[in-house]
Design an enzyme around this catalytic site. Structure first.
Site, PDB file in Angstrom:
ATOM      1  N   GLU A  49       0.822  -1.206   0.000  1.00 10.05           N
ATOM      2  CA  GLU A  49       0.000   0.000   0.000  1.00 10.05           C
ATOM      3  C   GLU A  49       0.860   1.262   0.000  1.00 10.05           C
ATOM      4  O   GLU A  49       0.535   2.239  -0.678  1.00 10.05           O
ATOM      5  CB  GLU A  49      -0.956   0.018   1.193  1.00 10.05           C
ATOM      6  CG  GLU A  49      -2.088  -1.002   1.103  1.00 10.05           C
ATOM      7  CD  GLU A  49      -3.009  -0.770  -0.095  1.00 10.05           C
ATOM      8  OE1 GLU A  49      -2.992   0.330  -0.668  1.00 10.05           O
ATOM      9  OE2 GLU A  49      -3.739  -1.710  -0.461  1.00 10.05           O
ATOM     10  N   TYR A 132      -6.504   7.023   3.393  1.00 12.00           N
ATOM     11  CA  TYR A 132      -6.697   5.927   2.453  1.00 12.00           C
ATOM     12  C   TYR A 132      -6.011   4.651   2.955  1.00 12.00           C
ATOM     13  O   TYR A 132      -6.627   3.581   3.025  1.00 12.00           O
ATOM     14  CB  TYR A 132      -6.170   6.266   1.038  1.00 12.00           C
ATOM     15  CG  TYR A 132      -5.940   4.992   0.278  1.00 12.00           C
ATOM     16  CD1 TYR A 132      -7.021   4.268  -0.217  1.00 12.00           C
ATOM     17  CD2 TYR A 132      -4.665   4.417   0.182  1.00 12.00           C
ATOM     18  CE1 TYR A 132      -6.839   3.034  -0.831  1.00 12.00           C
ATOM     19  CE2 TYR A 132      -4.482   3.195  -0.427  1.00 12.00           C
ATOM     20  CZ  TYR A 132      -5.568   2.508  -0.928  1.00 12.00           C
ATOM     21  OH  TYR A 132      -5.398   1.293  -1.502  1.00 12.00           O
ATOM     22  N   ASP A 150      -9.773   5.810  -2.770  1.00 15.78           N
ATOM     23  CA  ASP A 150      -8.599   6.259  -3.518  1.00 15.78           C
ATOM     24  C   ASP A 150      -9.086   6.884  -4.824  1.00 15.78           C
ATOM     25  O   ASP A 150     -10.277   7.087  -5.016  1.00 15.78           O
ATOM     26  CB  ASP A 150      -7.646   5.088  -3.771  1.00 15.78           C
ATOM     27  CG  ASP A 150      -8.179   4.182  -4.864  1.00 15.78           C
ATOM     28  OD1 ASP A 150      -9.408   4.054  -4.978  1.00 15.78           O
ATOM     29  OD2 ASP A 150      -7.374   3.618  -5.617  1.00 15.78           O
ATOM     30  N   CYS A 202     -13.647   0.629 -15.446  1.00 13.45           N
ATOM     31  CA  CYS A 202     -14.096   2.024 -15.261  1.00 13.45           C
ATOM     32  C   CYS A 202     -12.900   2.956 -15.401  1.00 13.45           C
ATOM     33  O   CYS A 202     -12.557   3.709 -14.493  1.00 13.45           O
ATOM     34  CB  CYS A 202     -14.775   2.195 -13.906  1.00 13.45           C
ATOM     35  SG  CYS A 202     -15.787   3.681 -13.753  1.00 13.45           S
ATOM     36  N   CYS A 209     -18.267   0.311 -20.250  1.00 17.48           N
ATOM     37  CA  CYS A 209     -19.532   0.175 -19.522  1.00 17.48           C
ATOM     38  C   CYS A 209     -20.291  -1.108 -19.891  1.00 17.48           C
ATOM     39  O   CYS A 209     -21.038  -1.642 -19.062  1.00 17.48           O
ATOM     40  CB  CYS A 209     -20.405   1.389 -19.772  1.00 17.48           C
ATOM     41  SG  CYS A 209     -19.647   2.944 -19.244  1.00 17.48           S
ATOM     42  N   CYS A 212     -19.439  -3.805 -17.531  1.00 17.50           N
ATOM     43  CA  CYS A 212     -19.319  -3.412 -16.121  1.00 17.50           C
ATOM     44  C   CYS A 212     -20.368  -4.106 -15.262  1.00 17.50           C
ATOM     45  O   CYS A 212     -21.561  -4.049 -15.567  1.00 17.50           O
ATOM     46  CB  CYS A 212     -19.467  -1.903 -15.985  1.00 17.50           C
ATOM     47  SG  CYS A 212     -19.381  -1.342 -14.271  1.00 17.50           S
ATOM     48  N   CYS A 218     -25.539   2.630 -12.409  1.00 16.59           N
ATOM     49  CA  CYS A 218     -24.665   3.777 -12.701  1.00 16.59           C
ATOM     50  C   CYS A 218     -25.430   4.919 -13.359  1.00 16.59           C
ATOM     51  O   CYS A 218     -25.904   4.807 -14.497  1.00 16.59           O
ATOM     52  CB  CYS A 218     -23.509   3.340 -13.592  1.00 16.59           C
ATOM     53  SG  CYS A 218     -22.301   4.656 -13.882  1.00 16.59           S
TER      54      CYS A 218
END
Length: 357
Positions: A49, A132, A150, A202, A209, A212, A218
């Site tokens: 991370e 985060y 994030d 995305c 899309c 997705c 959405c």
DNA sequence: TACGCGTGGTT
DNA sequence: TAACCAAGCGT
């Protein structure tokens, strides 16, 4: 008139559909346990991370392997020499992360018996761990529910909810919306699924899309304009600077200095310079009187907030004489082990390729 | 709060 | 090619 108000039922469906997709399509990454295989080593989660902050997965891979092989746990890293860790980080950028990495490892050893704390609030107090990263570690390494936001999540969520306020003002709204769709269970998988979604489907420029898993919910897809999210304020132009670096060679060694502990490339080994910064050009004054020869080639480098053109001046130094100021004579044949940041690696390549020294 | 802080890939 | 962007944090 909100474009879309997610209902409670809808919110649950989003996590459910996303997790089902993740169960099949999760990326295999060196620091990740695949769904159903339990939690990854907290040391690995933490290390990855930190490395992944503003840094691509592709860039992190080799560094993660080197670090885990050289320092396999908090105790090993905490006992490492600072210079070795900084050198191992060289090339990855944002060097304050490496200094905070060491600080953090030492706190974990001295205050937490070498085991990372599992609560978000405790993680947040550690060096180099912000909102985060604290949420990501709590969720991914320890299975706690945390709201992980994030840049990927900001993009996905701003599209899901058609949040048109520009960043960074939209952050509170985005966090609230993310909270509303974060499940009680598997919050870590949910976070990783959101980041995989943002990295692949995305995407910033041309989101896919049609494949997705959460298209059904959405608002931006429904409006046909996902690519306009997230809205951002225009960035100011970055200035251009110029300056010099000085190559001082003595008996197959070059004079290296260590940069100041604060500011650009803080604490990293470096070539002497003429005082250039992000704000001012260098003054072209060499660190010592010598027979300087200016190389015909320059080195260009682009930082986050300014671009730089460096002129290179070289000289040979009297045998047995010390270099100017603080520094060390570094053998040319092991220059790759000096841990020079990329800017100075470019310079050393230019000098060594020039031949005339 | 807004800015300083690296680097490499993509378009 | 110049601009944009990436699993942000510290001050």
């Amino acid at each position: 008139m909100p474009a879309v108000q997610q209902t409670d039922q809808n919110s649950g469906d989003i996590a459910e559909r996303l997790l089902a997709h993740y169960d099949v399509h999760a990326r295999t990454l060196p620091w990740r346990k695949l769904p159903g295989q339990g939690f990854a080593d907290p040391y690995h989660v933490w290390l990855s991370e930190i490395m992944l902050q503003q840094t691509t997965v592709a860039a992190v891979g080799a560094y993660f392997r080197t670090f885990t092989q050289t320092w396999p746990n908090f105790a090993a890293l905490a006992a490492a020499d600072d210079a070795d860790v900084m050198a191992a980080w060289a090339g990855l950028g944002y060097y304050a992360r490496a200094r905070n990495l060491l600080k953090c490892a030492r706190v974990v050893v001295s205050e937490y018996q070498g085991q990372l704390p599992s609560y978000e609030a405790d993680l947040l107090k550690l060096p180099g761990i912000g909102p985060y990263t604290a949420a990501a570690i709590a969720a991914i390494a320890f299975g706690r529910r945390a709201v992980v936001v994030d840049a990927n999540v900001e993009r996905v969520v701003s599209r899901l909810f058609a949040i048109s306020t520009p960043l960074p003002q939209a952050k509170p709204d985005i966090r609230e919306a993310t909270d509303s769709i974060t499940p009680e269970l598997r919050a870590g998988d949910f976070a990783q699924a959101m980041m995989d979604l943002g990295a692949g489907i995305c995407s910033v420029r041309s989101p896919s899309c049609l494949i997705c898993p959460i298209q059904f919910a959405c608002a931006a897809f429904r409006a046909g304009n996902p690519e306009i999210y997230p809205a951002k304020l225009p960035k100011s132009a970055k200035p251009h600077r110029s300056g010099h670096v000085y190559w001082i060679e003595r008996d197959a060694h070059v004079w290296l200095q260590r940069r100041d502990d604060r500011g650009l490339l803080a604490g990293m080994r470096a070539l002497p310079d003429d005082g250039w910064t992000a704000r001012i050009d260098g003054d072209a004054i060499a660190p010592a009187a010598a027979n300087w020869q200016k190389l015909p080639t320059q080195v260009a480098h682009i930082f986050t907030h300014f671009s730089l053109t460096l002129n290179i001046a070289v000289t040979s130094w009297p045998a047995d004489a010390d270099g100017p100021g603080e520094g060390e004579w570094w053998p040319l044949k092991s220059l790759d082990k000096a841990g020079l940041p990329t800017l100075f690696r470019k310079v050393t390549e230019a000098v060594l390729n020039a031949g005339e020294r």
